[in-house]
Design a protein around this motif. Sequence first.
Motif, PDB file in Angstrom:
ATOM      1  N   GLY A 146     -71.809  17.048  35.747  1.00 49.72           N
ATOM      2  CA  GLY A 146     -71.195  17.821  36.924  1.00 49.72           C
ATOM      3  C   GLY A 146     -69.908  17.136  37.121  1.00 49.72           C
ATOM      4  O   GLY A 146     -69.162  16.375  36.574  1.00 49.72           O
ATOM      5  N   VAL A 147     -69.521  17.239  38.509  1.00 50.85           N
ATOM      6  CA  VAL A 147     -68.430  16.812  39.108  1.00 50.85           C
ATOM      7  C   VAL A 147     -68.683  15.951  40.435  1.00 50.85           C
ATOM      8  O   VAL A 147     -69.510  16.307  41.132  1.00 50.85           O
ATOM      9  N   THR A 148     -68.161  14.651  40.487  1.00 49.78           N
ATOM     10  CA  THR A 148     -68.680  13.813  41.492  1.00 49.78           C
ATOM     11  C   THR A 148     -67.950  14.364  42.702  1.00 49.78           C
ATOM     12  O   THR A 148     -66.747  14.893  42.639  1.00 49.78           O
ATOM     13  N   GLU A 149     -68.374  13.606  43.834  1.00 50.76           N
ATOM     14  CA  GLU A 149     -67.355  13.947  45.150  1.00 50.76           C
ATOM     15  C   GLU A 149     -66.120  13.625  45.077  1.00 50.76           C
ATOM     16  O   GLU A 149     -65.249  14.251  45.634  1.00 50.76           O
ATOM     17  N   GLY A 150     -65.677  12.580  44.059  1.00 46.84           N
ATOM     18  CA  GLY A 150     -64.435  12.162  44.042  1.00 46.84           C
ATOM     19  C   GLY A 150     -63.575  13.085  43.091  1.00 46.84           C
ATOM     20  O   GLY A 150     -62.329  12.881  42.799  1.00 46.84           O
ATOM     21  N   GLY A 151     -64.224  13.924  42.477  1.00 44.04           N
ATOM     22  CA  GLY A 151     -63.568  15.002  41.601  1.00 44.04           C
ATOM     23  C   GLY A 151     -63.851  14.699  40.084  1.00 44.04           C
ATOM     24  O   GLY A 151     -62.986  15.013  39.204  1.00 44.04           O
ATOM     25  N   LYS A 152     -64.403  13.395  39.560  1.00 42.95           N
ATOM     26  CA  LYS A 152     -64.735  13.084  38.221  1.00 42.95           C
ATOM     27  C   LYS A 152     -65.768  13.769  37.436  1.00 42.95           C
ATOM     28  O   LYS A 152     -66.962  13.913  38.029  1.00 42.95           O
ATOM     29  N   ASP A 153     -65.659  14.198  36.241  1.00 42.42           N
ATOM     30  CA  ASP A 153     -66.865  14.828  35.691  1.00 42.42           C
ATOM     31  C   ASP A 153     -67.673  13.541  35.051  1.00 42.42           C
ATOM     32  O   ASP A 153     -67.449  12.385  34.908  1.00 42.42           O
ATOM     33  N   PHE A 154     -68.964  13.851  35.125  1.00 45.22           N
ATOM     34  CA  PHE A 154     -70.144  12.858  34.840  1.00 45.22           C
ATOM     35  C   PHE A 154     -71.186  13.671  33.918  1.00 45.22           C
ATOM     36  O   PHE A 154     -71.370  14.869  34.039  1.00 45.22           O
ATOM     37  N   GLU A 155     -71.821  12.935  33.158  1.00 42.44           N
ATOM     38  CA  GLU A 155     -73.002  13.252  32.242  1.00 42.44           C
ATOM     39  C   GLU A 155     -74.175  12.083  32.457  1.00 42.44           C
ATOM     40  O   GLU A 155     -73.884  11.021  32.297  1.00 42.44           O
TER      41      GLU A 155
END
Length: 405
Positions: free
Chosen positions: A328-337
């Motif tokens: 997904g995408v974090t609140e700060g706009g970074k992709d995560f897995e």
Amino acid sequence: MLAWNQASHRGIARKDMTAPIAKLSFWGVRGSTPTVDPATWRYGGNTPCLELIAPDGTQFILDCGTGLRMLGSRWAAPSGGKTPETHIFVTHYHWDHIQGIPFFAPLYVENNEFHFYSFRSKYLGRDSLKQVFEAQMALPYFPVDMSAMSAKRKFKEVEGGDSFQIGENKITARWLNHPQGCLGFRIETPAGTVAYATDNEPGDATLDESLRELAAGADIFINDAQFTPEQLETTRKGWGHSSWLEGVKVARHAGAKTLVLFHHDPDSTDRMVDSILRQAREEFDSVFAASEGMVITLGAPGDRVQAHMPGTRTALRREAQFNAKVCGVTEGGKDFEEETVVRDLSLQGALISLKHLPRLQSELQVTMEAPGADGVQTMKLRGYVVRIDTGMEKGHIAVGVVFTD
Ligand SMILES: [Zn+2]
Ligand SMILES: [Zn+2]
């Protein structure tokens, strides 16, 4: 800035602090006509109706679309003391903004009192909104006439450029560019400012400026986002509506803090609104797509704006134990897995292959085995047969069920 789940925790923690808080609820967010298509269920199908409770207790209702019926059925009767006043602003007389009026139950209760605000339409003349009430309930359009509506109703004419005070709150009205006219409203409360600009189309220099004035520095700027930018330039030019891109431009230019995309097209499925929201978020920091049941609080210390989604709109839930990978995408706009376990599953329905032929519109008991980290678990569900098709396997039929319990 904002977190979906933690927000409510933090809200509770801060309850003892005395900052003024305003609460904005979305009861109807769909434009033009209500929708009941399941593909539009998540954002909701009721036509425009918003409710703003100001810190001084004043209740504002913005527009009277079919969402108003929902608001009426959950009407909280004041528990003693002074009855808070309700002020209802009607932006214009198109069906989707008035059709909830005859179905608003509190209008049939004698002790209630409502203050209505709207403009004098050149097609209706004096007491335009009063005439709309009478016309909607005239025979043979409605089973009872106006005499059944026993609540006190006061009507006030407003027009673009007007500015007045209600309690601690300052209201400003401005004309917007829309066929037969439409008013936008700006409500400044001690907790923050909400600008409501539904049904408007860019392209008229004076009215474009009015829109920017309404939105100037607003904490919440609600703007018409019915069409895509492509539609707005071509097939839907002149229809009186706007796009997410225009909303972003105005929000940027006017220094609005959060943009809410509103008045979704009846033909826009949830996935289409998702895509509109995604594009808007690439261009502007704080954007939401108006969603039925969504509540935004304003003025909580630290977070100026907190959004909450309604728990009641989630589907049937069951505990589960599935291993899962989440991207997904974090609140700060970074992709995560991240690898995790799904513990709570919401279920709407299933396609089941059967040798038996169940009766259409009958109930099925479905017991499923769910493999998980702690071994196999069973999940019991009740389904309702909504579809019967030829199956993929020989001798089987495909049975569509919707889970009900
Ligand atoms: Zn409309
Ligand atoms: Zn309209």
